[in-house]
Scaffold this motif. Structure first.
Motif, PDB file in Angstrom:
ATOM      1  N   ILE A 120      63.592 -28.089  26.850  1.00 37.71           N
ATOM      2  CA  ILE A 120      63.801 -28.519  25.469  1.00 37.71           C
ATOM      3  C   ILE A 120      62.486 -28.539  24.694  1.00 37.71           C
ATOM      4  O   ILE A 120      61.403 -28.600  25.272  1.00 37.71           O
ATOM      5  N   GLU A 121      62.639 -28.460  23.394  1.00 34.11           N
ATOM      6  CA  GLU A 121      61.508 -28.627  22.478  1.00 34.11           C
ATOM      7  C   GLU A 121      61.859 -29.820  21.596  1.00 34.11           C
ATOM      8  O   GLU A 121      62.955 -29.877  21.038  1.00 34.11           O
ATOM      9  N   THR A 122      60.965 -30.774  21.498  1.00 30.28           N
ATOM     10  CA  THR A 122      61.262 -31.995  20.759  1.00 30.28           C
ATOM     11  C   THR A 122      60.289 -32.171  19.606  1.00 30.28           C
ATOM     12  O   THR A 122      59.173 -31.645  19.627  1.00 30.28           O
ATOM     13  N   GLU A 123      60.719 -32.891  18.598  1.00 32.35           N
ATOM     14  CA  GLU A 123      59.887 -33.101  17.416  1.00 32.35           C
ATOM     15  C   GLU A 123      59.942 -34.567  17.001  1.00 32.35           C
ATOM     16  O   GLU A 123      61.021 -35.163  16.937  1.00 32.35           O
ATOM     17  N   GLY A 124      58.783 -35.165  16.781  1.00 35.85           N
ATOM     18  CA  GLY A 124      58.723 -36.525  16.272  1.00 35.85           C
ATOM     19  C   GLY A 124      58.592 -37.596  17.330  1.00 35.85           C
ATOM     20  O   GLY A 124      58.202 -38.720  17.024  1.00 35.85           O
ATOM     21  N   PHE A 125      58.921 -37.270  18.582  1.00 35.42           N
ATOM     22  CA  PHE A 125      58.844 -38.250  19.660  1.00 35.42           C
ATOM     23  C   PHE A 125      57.467 -38.267  20.318  1.00 35.42           C
ATOM     24  O   PHE A 125      56.810 -37.225  20.444  1.00 35.42           O
ATOM     25  N   LEU A 126      57.066 -39.450  20.766  1.00 31.54           N
ATOM     26  CA  LEU A 126      55.888 -39.566  21.617  1.00 31.54           C
ATOM     27  C   LEU A 126      56.253 -39.001  22.982  1.00 31.54           C
ATOM     28  O   LEU A 126      57.179 -39.483  23.633  1.00 31.54           O
ATOM     29  N   VAL A 127      55.524 -37.992  23.426  1.00 33.85           N
ATOM     30  CA  VAL A 127      55.813 -37.362  24.716  1.00 33.85           C
ATOM     31  C   VAL A 127      55.022 -38.080  25.805  1.00 33.85           C
ATOM     32  O   VAL A 127      53.815 -38.294  25.659  1.00 33.85           O
ATOM     33  N   PRO A 128      55.697 -38.480  26.888  1.00 31.42           N
ATOM     34  CA  PRO A 128      54.988 -39.197  27.956  1.00 31.42           C
ATOM     35  C   PRO A 128      53.868 -38.376  28.594  1.00 31.42           C
ATOM     36  O   PRO A 128      53.766 -37.159  28.400  1.00 31.42           O
ATOM     37  N   LYS A 129      53.060 -39.066  29.361  1.00 35.64           N
ATOM     38  CA  LYS A 129      51.966 -38.444  30.113  1.00 35.64           C
ATOM     39  C   LYS A 129      52.484 -37.270  30.942  1.00 35.64           C
ATOM     40  O   LYS A 129      53.603 -37.290  31.458  1.00 35.64           O
ATOM     41  N   GLU A 130      51.639 -36.251  31.078  1.00 31.33           N
ATOM     42  CA  GLU A 130      52.018 -35.099  31.896  1.00 31.33           C
ATOM     43  C   GLU A 130      52.312 -35.536  33.334  1.00 31.33           C
ATOM     44  O   GLU A 130      51.572 -36.334  33.913  1.00 31.33           O
TER      45      GLU A 130
END
Length: 273
Positions: free
Chosen positions: A174-184
């Motif tokens: 998926i590609e997400t927009e606006g969310f804080l993405v967790p640590k790798e």
């Protein structure tokens, strides 16, 4: 909303357990008033609506920041003509230069003003900025405890690099927009596909595919059978498994993924008990 007798006002990014305390004070005919700053990334835009049964009115900060105290209260009363109660947090400020506090609100508003004290969990005060910090270091369990629900990101399906199903395991990308993405890294997760009502047990990876093409990915492997994702997916994070790591071969990566799957299955089985 015109019939609402109570409102709770705040930024409410995350809709965490502290925010829920405010909502609980409204009673049956309540409305949540979100002051939208543009910086919300735990529950961006209308994502907040997934975490409360109350209707939500959004006010853009840029549209109201010029108001003085009287102007702000007049605006609220025009939106809610039957307003009897306003609920705010102990640190609530409003008006130009954040000049006014809940004490001013009590003076300016003729109805009841309920101020909710700071909410703490095991002695640690609950705030959105602390939740963001936990997510960024991979402390998903800590973030979820503060949130009162699993941290969830949503996005539309995209095509992956093409080797997962052939050489590793099938994933939904998926590609997400606006969310804080967790640590790798790799996470125990639950994944919801398209319009399905239930979540599938899953293992999710966030980060750069350092063993293969180096591209950034948000991908989820479903553990209860192959699922076709048409348009979108939501990933709810349960716990952190391991950091992103470069392996010397695809075979080593595959072995690590199988180990991740076993860990996730065990943790999800414990949660289901």
């Amino acid at each position: 909303m015109k019939n609402s007798t109570a409102i709770a006002i705040g930024g409410f990014d995350g809709m965490h357990i502290g925010h829920q305390q405010l909502f609980n004070e409204m009673g049956k005919n309540g409305t949540i008033v979100v002051i939208e700053t543009g910086y919300a990334n735990l529950t961006p835009k209308k994502e907040r609506e997934n975490f409360s049964h109350y209707p939500i009115l959004y006010l853009d900060l840029e549209d109201i920041r010029h108001l003085d105290g009287e102007g702000f209260v007049a605006l609220l009363q025009s939106k809610f003509p039957k307003l009897q109660k306003i609920v705010v947090g102990y640190d609530f400020h409003f008006g130009k230069h954040r000049k006014y506090s809940f004490n001013d609100l009590k003076t300016l508003f003729s109805g009841e003003v309920k101020v909710v004290d700071e909410v703490a969990l095991k002695g640690d005060s609950v705030h959105s900025h602390k939740i963001r910090a936990k997510i960024q270091i991979g402390d998903i369990k800590g973030a979820n405890n503060f949130l009162g629900h699993n941290y969830t990101i949503r996005g539309h399906r995209i095509t992956g690099q093409g080797i997962g199903k052939k050489e590793l395991v099938a994933t939904i990308n998926i590609e997400t927009e606006g969310f804080l993405v967790p640590k790798e890294g790799v996470y125990v997760s639950l994944t919801r596909i398209d319009e399905e009502e239930h979540y599938h047990p899953s293992v999710s990876f966030i980060g750069h595919r350092v063993t293969t093409d180096g591209s950034f990915a948000i991908e989820s492997h479903i553990l209860d059978g192959e699922v076709i994702c048409d348009k979108k997916a939501s990933i709810s994070f349960i716990s952190f498994i391991r950091d992103n790591k470069k392996f010397d071969s695809i075979e080593e990566l595959k072995q690590a993924i199988n180990k991740d799957i076993n860990i996730a299955l065990e943790k999800l089985k414990i949660l289901a008990l």
